[in-house]
Design an enzyme around this catalytic site. Sequence first.
Site, PDB file in Angstrom:
ATOM      1  N   HIS A  54     -16.099  22.827 -45.341  1.00  0.00           N
ATOM      2  CA  HIS A  54     -15.601  21.449 -45.390  1.00  0.00           C
ATOM      3  C   HIS A  54     -16.717  20.428 -45.216  1.00  0.00           C
ATOM      4  O   HIS A  54     -16.550  19.408 -44.546  1.00  0.00           O
ATOM      5  CB  HIS A  54     -14.527  21.237 -44.322  1.00  0.00           C
ATOM      6  CG  HIS A  54     -13.286  22.045 -44.541  1.00  0.00           C
ATOM      7  ND1 HIS A  54     -12.509  21.927 -45.669  1.00  0.00           N
ATOM      8  CD2 HIS A  54     -12.681  22.986 -43.774  1.00  0.00           C
ATOM      9  CE1 HIS A  54     -11.482  22.755 -45.599  1.00  0.00           C
ATOM     10  NE2 HIS A  54     -11.563  23.415 -44.464  1.00  0.00           N
ATOM     11  N   GLU A 159      -4.968  31.274 -41.400  1.00  0.00           N
ATOM     12  CA  GLU A 159      -4.564  29.916 -41.751  1.00  0.00           C
ATOM     13  C   GLU A 159      -3.242  29.907 -42.501  1.00  0.00           C
ATOM     14  O   GLU A 159      -2.905  28.922 -43.155  1.00  0.00           O
ATOM     15  CB  GLU A 159      -5.658  29.259 -42.588  1.00  0.00           C
ATOM     16  CG  GLU A 159      -7.008  29.208 -41.895  1.00  0.00           C
ATOM     17  CD  GLU A 159      -8.094  28.596 -42.753  1.00  0.00           C
ATOM     18  OE1 GLU A 159      -8.004  27.377 -43.011  1.00  0.00           O
ATOM     19  OE2 GLU A 159      -9.016  29.331 -43.180  1.00  0.00           O
ATOM     20  N   ASP A 185      -4.198  24.216 -40.539  1.00  0.00           N
ATOM     21  CA  ASP A 185      -3.859  24.820 -41.828  1.00  0.00           C
ATOM     22  C   ASP A 185      -2.660  25.746 -41.693  1.00  0.00           C
ATOM     23  O   ASP A 185      -1.827  25.834 -42.605  1.00  0.00           O
ATOM     24  CB  ASP A 185      -5.055  25.581 -42.390  1.00  0.00           C
ATOM     25  CG  ASP A 185      -6.099  24.657 -42.997  1.00  0.00           C
ATOM     26  OD1 ASP A 185      -5.701  23.681 -43.641  1.00  0.00           O
ATOM     27  OD2 ASP A 185      -7.299  24.924 -42.825  1.00  0.00           O
TER      28      ASP A 185
END
Length: 267
Positions: A54, A159, A185
């Site tokens: 990310h 996730e 998530d």
Amino acid sequence: MSAELLALTRNAFKEKMARGDVVSSMTVRLVRSVEIVTVAKSAGFDAIYVDMEHSSFDFNETSQICMMALASGIAPFVRVPANRPEYISRALDGGALGIIAPDVRSAEEAQAVVAAAKFPTLGTRGFSGSLPHTAFRSFKAKDLVSALNDSTMVIVQFESGEAVSRADEIAAVDGVDMVLIGTNDLMADLGIAGDFDSPLVEDAYRKTIDACRRHGKQTGVGGLSSRPDLVERYIRMGARYVSTGTDIAFLLGAATQRARQVSDIRL
């Protein structure tokens, strides 16, 4: 195997968790220079992890931070942008003591991550000779492979509800050291985005912690920086690793507080 090699490749972070101690890490997503390692060390963190999934970090920046962490005695990990062998091996060759594999959903996926992270006969990672972990010193290949396989950690992230439903088979995979739950998530996947207090969240943690305990693995807490009460709950339940938040959040949070202190002054 020489005492020098064992000392150079020692993973104190892994040893601390094995004793039952709780460890903490800071996620690096903003600061690209090595000073962030010293900040994390001075703050008291046991580890950092560079989040390549990310962020726009490249492997050069990531490697520099990892090498600084090795020299500073703080464990460096890398969350790879995808669970591909070329990403995993480059992160490890660059100085990471382990990798965080995002969104693992099956034992087969976990096995593939382990294969990419470990040298034969435990995996299929290519041998590159001298590495940052040994200060680029040369050792017998057999001894070096054994020492690095032992110190290199494989952390898989849950996730999704699918991953949680397969917690037992994933935790059973030889070579997986830890399951890190990405709470945000996971909640989104379960259709309860932002609902930290949902029973589904606690159930996911309980199932994962129980599975990891059965197979001698560790459980990590992620995405709960705004809920220290839940962090404490899951530590007491058996989790031993806490991803506390990002450098972005820490900087912005402290900066906002300071700015507010001034703006709140009434003349």
